[in-house]
Design a protein around this motif. Structure first.
Motif, PDB file in Angstrom:
ATOM      1  N   ASN A  23       5.334  -2.197   7.624  1.00 11.54           N
ATOM      2  CA  ASN A  23       5.770  -2.132   6.227  1.00 11.54           C
ATOM      3  C   ASN A  23       5.933  -3.513   5.618  1.00 11.54           C
ATOM      4  O   ASN A  23       5.318  -3.845   4.605  1.00 11.54           O
ATOM      5  N   TRP A  24       6.785  -4.346   6.220  1.00 11.37           N
ATOM      6  CA  TRP A  24       7.050  -5.648   5.622  1.00 11.37           C
ATOM      7  C   TRP A  24       5.891  -6.614   5.825  1.00 11.37           C
ATOM      8  O   TRP A  24       5.629  -7.473   4.976  1.00 11.37           O
ATOM      9  N   LEU A  25       5.138  -6.455   6.944  1.00 14.69           N
ATOM     10  CA  LEU A  25       4.019  -7.357   7.191  1.00 14.69           C
ATOM     11  C   LEU A  25       2.908  -7.132   6.176  1.00 14.69           C
ATOM     12  O   LEU A  25       2.320  -8.091   5.661  1.00 14.69           O
ATOM     13  N   ARG A  26       2.620  -5.883   5.868  1.00 11.02           N
ATOM     14  CA  ARG A  26       1.585  -5.583   4.877  1.00 11.02           C
ATOM     15  C   ARG A  26       1.947  -6.185   3.531  1.00 11.02           C
ATOM     16  O   ARG A  26       1.124  -6.845   2.879  1.00 11.02           O
ATOM     17  N   ALA A  27       3.202  -5.989   3.110  1.00 13.69           N
ATOM     18  CA  ALA A  27       3.634  -6.519   1.815  1.00 13.69           C
ATOM     19  C   ALA A  27       3.642  -8.042   1.810  1.00 13.69           C
ATOM     20  O   ALA A  27       3.252  -8.672   0.821  1.00 13.69           O
ATOM     21  N   ALA A  28       4.075  -8.645   2.907  1.00  9.82           N
ATOM     22  CA  ALA A  28       4.159 -10.104   2.975  1.00  9.82           C
ATOM     23  C   ALA A  28       2.774 -10.743   2.975  1.00  9.82           C
ATOM     24  O   ALA A  28       2.531 -11.728   2.267  1.00  9.82           O
ATOM     25  N   VAL A  29       1.849 -10.192   3.770  1.00  6.39           N
ATOM     26  CA  VAL A  29       0.494 -10.742   3.826  1.00  6.39           C
ATOM     27  C   VAL A  29      -0.200 -10.574   2.484  1.00  6.39           C
ATOM     28  O   VAL A  29      -0.864 -11.494   1.978  1.00  6.39           O
ATOM     29  N   LEU A  30      -0.044  -9.389   1.877  1.00  5.58           N
ATOM     30  CA  LEU A  30      -0.647  -9.151   0.568  1.00  5.58           C
ATOM     31  C   LEU A  30      -0.097 -10.121  -0.467  1.00  5.58           C
ATOM     32  O   LEU A  30      -0.845 -10.703  -1.254  1.00  5.58           O
ATOM     33  N   GLY A  31       1.224 -10.325  -0.447  1.00  3.14           N
ATOM     34  CA  GLY A  31       1.845 -11.222  -1.409  1.00  3.14           C
ATOM     35  C   GLY A  31       1.410 -12.661  -1.231  1.00  3.14           C
ATOM     36  O   GLY A  31       1.050 -13.342  -2.200  1.00  3.14           O
ATOM     37  N   ALA A  32       1.431 -13.150   0.006  1.00  8.93           N
ATOM     38  CA  ALA A  32       1.041 -14.538   0.265  1.00  8.93           C
ATOM     39  C   ALA A  32      -0.429 -14.768  -0.048  1.00  8.93           C
ATOM     40  O   ALA A  32      -0.806 -15.787  -0.648  1.00  8.93           O
ATOM     41  N   GLY A  35      -0.813 -14.751  -3.719  1.00  6.55           N
ATOM     42  CA  GLY A  35      -0.224 -15.959  -4.280  1.00  6.55           C
ATOM     43  C   GLY A  35      -1.150 -17.153  -4.159  1.00  6.55           C
ATOM     44  O   GLY A  35      -1.332 -17.916  -5.117  1.00  6.55           O
ATOM     45  N   ILE A  36      -1.735 -17.317  -2.987  1.00 12.16           N
ATOM     46  CA  ILE A  36      -2.662 -18.428  -2.771  1.00 12.16           C
ATOM     47  C   ILE A  36      -3.908 -18.267  -3.628  1.00 12.16           C
ATOM     48  O   ILE A  36      -4.328 -19.189  -4.344  1.00 12.16           O
ATOM     49  N   SER A  70       4.932  -9.708 -11.207  1.00 13.61           N
ATOM     50  CA  SER A  70       4.012  -8.570 -11.175  1.00 13.61           C
ATOM     51  C   SER A  70       3.939  -7.950  -9.783  1.00 13.61           C
ATOM     52  O   SER A  70       3.926  -6.721  -9.633  1.00 13.61           O
ATOM     53  N   MET A  71       3.912  -8.802  -8.760  1.00 13.55           N
ATOM     54  CA  MET A  71       3.872  -8.298  -7.391  1.00 13.55           C
ATOM     55  C   MET A  71       5.128  -7.515  -7.053  1.00 13.55           C
ATOM     56  O   MET A  71       5.069  -6.448  -6.437  1.00 13.55           O
ATOM     57  N   ALA A  72       6.281  -8.048  -7.473  1.00 13.70           N
ATOM     58  CA  ALA A  72       7.544  -7.374  -7.190  1.00 13.70           C
ATOM     59  C   ALA A  72       7.596  -6.009  -7.871  1.00 13.70           C
ATOM     60  O   ALA A  72       7.918  -4.993  -7.244  1.00 13.70           O
ATOM     61  N   ALA A  73       7.250  -5.993  -9.163  1.00 15.58           N
ATOM     62  CA  ALA A  73       7.297  -4.738  -9.913  1.00 15.58           C
ATOM     63  C   ALA A  73       6.255  -3.749  -9.412  1.00 15.58           C
ATOM     64  O   ALA A  73       6.541  -2.557  -9.221  1.00 15.58           O
ATOM     65  N   GLY A  74       5.034  -4.252  -9.191  1.00 18.48           N
ATOM     66  CA  GLY A  74       3.962  -3.366  -8.752  1.00 18.48           C
ATOM     67  C   GLY A  74       4.224  -2.763  -7.386  1.00 18.48           C
ATOM     68  O   GLY A  74       3.989  -1.570  -7.170  1.00 18.48           O
ATOM     69  N   LYS A 152       9.819   2.038   1.950  1.00 16.88           N
ATOM     70  CA  LYS A 152      11.029   1.310   1.586  1.00 16.88           C
ATOM     71  C   LYS A 152      10.713   0.400   0.404  1.00 16.88           C
ATOM     72  O   LYS A 152      10.291  -0.749   0.576  1.00 16.88           O
ATOM     73  N   PRO A 153      10.899   0.903  -0.824  1.00 16.52           N
ATOM     74  CA  PRO A 153      10.471   0.168  -2.025  1.00 16.52           C
ATOM     75  C   PRO A 153      11.119  -1.204  -2.174  1.00 16.52           C
ATOM     76  O   PRO A 153      10.424  -2.187  -2.466  1.00 16.52           O
ATOM     77  N   PHE A 154      12.431  -1.287  -1.997  1.00 12.69           N
ATOM     78  CA  PHE A 154      13.119  -2.559  -2.217  1.00 12.69           C
ATOM     79  C   PHE A 154      12.655  -3.614  -1.218  1.00 12.69           C
ATOM     80  O   PHE A 154      12.401  -4.768  -1.581  1.00 12.69           O
ATOM     81  N   GLN A 155      12.527  -3.217   0.050  1.00 13.00           N
ATOM     82  CA  GLN A 155      12.077  -4.143   1.084  1.00 13.00           C
ATOM     83  C   GLN A 155      10.675  -4.646   0.779  1.00 13.00           C
ATOM     84  O   GLN A 155      10.393  -5.853   0.873  1.00 13.00           O
ATOM     85  N   ALA A 156       9.782  -3.744   0.403  1.00  9.15           N
ATOM     86  CA  ALA A 156       8.405  -4.122   0.096  1.00  9.15           C
ATOM     87  C   ALA A 156       8.352  -5.027  -1.128  1.00  9.15           C
ATOM     88  O   ALA A 156       7.569  -5.984  -1.175  1.00  9.15           O
ATOM     89  N   SER A 157       9.171  -4.735  -2.130  1.00  5.58           N
ATOM     90  CA  SER A 157       9.188  -5.526  -3.363  1.00  5.58           C
ATOM     91  C   SER A 157       9.628  -6.958  -3.098  1.00  5.58           C
ATOM     92  O   SER A 157       8.984  -7.922  -3.545  1.00  5.58           O
ATOM     93  N   ILE A 158      10.718  -7.114  -2.375  1.00  7.45           N
ATOM     94  CA  ILE A 158      11.238  -8.456  -2.069  1.00  7.45           C
ATOM     95  C   ILE A 158      10.261  -9.229  -1.198  1.00  7.45           C
ATOM     96  O   ILE A 158      10.012 -10.425  -1.413  1.00  7.45           O
ATOM     97  N   ALA A 159       9.675  -8.549  -0.222  1.00  6.72           N
ATOM     98  CA  ALA A 159       8.724  -9.214   0.677  1.00  6.72           C
ATOM     99  C   ALA A 159       7.506  -9.704  -0.092  1.00  6.72           C
ATOM    100  O   ALA A 159       7.042 -10.834   0.108  1.00  6.72           O
ATOM    101  N   SER A 160       6.991  -8.880  -0.996  1.00  7.63           N
ATOM    102  CA  SER A 160       5.817  -9.259  -1.770  1.00  7.63           C
ATOM    103  C   SER A 160       6.115 -10.419  -2.715  1.00  7.63           C
ATOM    104  O   SER A 160       5.332 -11.367  -2.817  1.00  7.63           O
ATOM    105  N   MET A 161       7.240 -10.347  -3.418  1.00  7.46           N
ATOM    106  CA  MET A 161       7.589 -11.397  -4.374  1.00  7.46           C
ATOM    107  C   MET A 161       7.827 -12.724  -3.672  1.00  7.46           C
ATOM    108  O   MET A 161       7.342 -13.777  -4.116  1.00  7.46           O
ATOM    109  N   THR A 162       8.576 -12.686  -2.574  1.00  7.36           N
ATOM    110  CA  THR A 162       8.861 -13.912  -1.829  1.00  7.36           C
ATOM    111  C   THR A 162       7.587 -14.527  -1.266  1.00  7.36           C
ATOM    112  O   THR A 162       7.366 -15.740  -1.363  1.00  7.36           O
TER     113      THR A 162
END
Length: 240
Positions: A23-32, A35-36, A70-74, A152-162
């Motif tokens: 869950n968090w790895l998918r959101a984090a990798v997608l976000g980073a 971002g790049i 946008s990442m956080a909201a989406g 887990k919406p909140f966890q995914a949102s924070i992970a993606s935004m960060t």
């Protein structure tokens, strides 16, 4: 067997499976990754059409802030939709258990039979799990929802935004310090370097082959940045 080797095997045995990080790895990798790529692509597109640094910095910073929000909201909206579906299915399953418990018990038995249990064993397991917690058994084995896959919406949102913010800051720093004359090339080179690191880290964290992660992420990164640079070059608008 040495004591050190035994301890290593024990640690591997006791450590959680890679799927628990999905869950968090998918959101984090997608976000980073986003971002790049997105901030670098914006910076390259403007840098190709600009004679000064300020428009590049401004566009990159705006893209960084907008992208993070946008990442956080989406991500929150997307995962919340999944949560709504899961809740609706669980509610429906509870209703079916109340209205037709015998049919639901038969469904559960059939699931275990398809997984390889004998009819007798499957029937006994289904009955015992139903007596213990019927809804939990059906949610897990019929609907396929468990603690690992649960949205887990909140966890995914924070992970993606960060992750997006961290990824976007890297090319933003490049726009601040690299020479303007070769800024587009510097952005591309550093972005590939950042993507290689991200691909290696994400592959290692997810238990995948590192070189596959690197090739996958750098290929699509190159395509995205190349297309953006082409757009800036084709319009050939000088931004003073």
């Amino acid at each position: 067997m040495s004591k050190r080797k035994q301890n290593t095997e024990d640690d591997d045995y006791l450590s959680p499976h890679f799927i628990t990080r999905s869950n968090w790895l998918r959101a984090a990798v997608l976000g980073a990754n986003d971002g790049i790529l997105s901030t670098t692509s914006i910076a390259i597109g403007v840098a190709v059409a600009s004679n000064t640094r300020f428009p590049v910095i401004l566009a990159t910073l705006a893209g960084l802030v907008a992208g993070a929000m946008s990442m956080a909201a989406g991500e929150y909206v997307s995962v919340s939709s999944q949560t709504d579906i899961e809740k609706a299915d669980i509610k429906r399953e509870q209703g079916e258990l109340d209205e037709m418990p015998e049919l639901e018990l038969q469904r559960l038995t059939e699931i275990y039979i398809k997984r390889g249990l004998s009819n007798e064993t499957a029937s006994r397991v289904a009955k015992e799990l139903t007596e213990h917690n019927a809804l939990a058994a059906h949610v897990r084995d019929e609907l396929g929802i468990n603690e690992i896959s649960e949205a887990k919406p909140f966890q995914a949102s924070i992970a993606s935004m960060t992750a997006f913010t961290f990824g976007g800051i890297l090319p933003f720093l490049v726009t601040l310090f690299c020479p303007l004359q070769s800024l587009a090339y510097s952005l591309y080179a550093f972005a590939i370097f950042f993507l290689i690191i991200l691909g290696a880290i994400s592959a290692h964290t997810g238990g995948s082959t590192i070189y596959k992660g690197i090739i996958r992420i750098t290929f699509w990164g190159t395509v995205a940045m190349g297309m953006t640079a082409l757009v800036g070059h084709l319009f050939n608008v000088n931004v003073a």
